[in-house]
Design a protein around this motif. Sequence first.
Motif: not given
Length: 492
Positions: A153-162, A197-205, A207-211
């Motif tokens: 969950r990120r805010g009000l949105r739920v991202y699946r298979n991440c 792939n990044s869930v947001t479609g931006k940035g590189q890999f 080691e963080s909480s990025a999905l």
Amino acid sequence: MPSLNTGSPMDGSEGSPKGRVTVYSVAGCPHCLRAKSRLGELGLPVHEVDMNQHSELWARVKELTGRSTVPQIFFNNVHVGGNDDLHRLSSEELERLVCLVRDESVPPDGPPLPEEGHQEGAGNQYGEFKCERDEFADVVEEFKQCGVIGSHRRGLRVYRNCFTGVQLVDWLEREKGLDRNKAREMGKVLMDRKFINSVTGKGQFEESSALFRLLEHDPRSVLNAGETATCSPLPAAELSEILRNMMLRLYSDHLSADGKTVDYTAMSQSPSFERYCELAVQLQRVELRSLSREEKLAFFINIYNALVIHGNLRLGCPKNMWQRYRFFNYISYLIGGEVFTLQDIENGVLRGNRKGMAQLLKPFSKSDPRLQVALPDAEPLIHFALNCGAKSCPPIKTYTAKDIDIQLRTAAEAFLENDDGCRVDTEKHEVKLSQIFKWYKADFGDTDEKLLSWILNHMSDSPKRSSLQTVLKTGSFKVSYMPYDWSSNSKD
């Protein structure tokens, strides 16, 4: 057409025919199939030459016929023309030609045949793809089964298979025995090799909480998602030719005997179509940025045309304007780690990121990574190679980077030879054009004069070209556009 009164040439009463009928065709061409069906009714020996596999003969055939379209039909060395010309023959003229083939051998100056053993493009035919498993495929498969991938969950949105970058690094360190730095590097490698792939479609890999997400779990309506491409990537141009050739042969196998309809239901249930879908998965990880202009043209034209048929098979043929809009804006493939719809391919890549019909914005923003593979300028000739259907069959069905400009020029000539593409009325000083020229007028010229000049320069030498020259010289002419036939060629 009235039936012949000569009896079947193959009834054995006068021995086997001495000559032959030569048909130059391409796989998946409805006009070719109709012509062969008619010739079959006559019982004549037909030698078919697939011009996809013998492109070395194109120049000679065009020299003999003055045409770029298929089929081209010869009775011995007498050129009849295409399918329409064959069906327009009077019964008397057809009987004369049948007798010619029956009674006389093909003269030395007869239409050319492929050299013995020559099979151009054989390496790209159906079933030739051989998978070499990627060295990182096993790591990805193990990670997929480890239970780490889930919902976030990120805010009000739920991202699946991440999963987060931290979760992947933790797993690599714990299960694969890598130290922390090596685990981080492995995450970057998996992203660079387009496994994740990044869930947001931006940035590189990182080691963080990025999905992040495995490519196969892309939630969009992508026709080649659902499993991971585990083979080492083929060169993009080579893979697109294999897929396009497979789809054309599949399409041809399910054309009706008269070439007018396609049994999409039977095609979608074919083992050959399953094989095609398996290979389409391999598009996920192809490398696009290193492609030359010629390679981009060949690759994306082939993929676009295959994707149209794939979309028809999976979702059905669009039947109205709203369905067509959704079809071209939502039917898509994962290619090189990015999602490309039909609109993205045509208007974003091949037209140099220009707005398409009913589009308020350009397909790619300045920050869109897909912009890096777009052509710098629109290529007008792509409009005569994309989206082939039953009404207009381009003479070259699979495009190769080596001769792409010649092939596209040939496709344009063929389109303009056909009355569905261009008609010239010298008495009324009127030129009637396909709607394609209206929809994409910006690609051909912003005035009627520039548009007709472009058309004239891309016509083959023919009576129609002479008529257009005559009309242009008057300085007073009218340009109009013919209705566009959106009707489906589905059997259902």
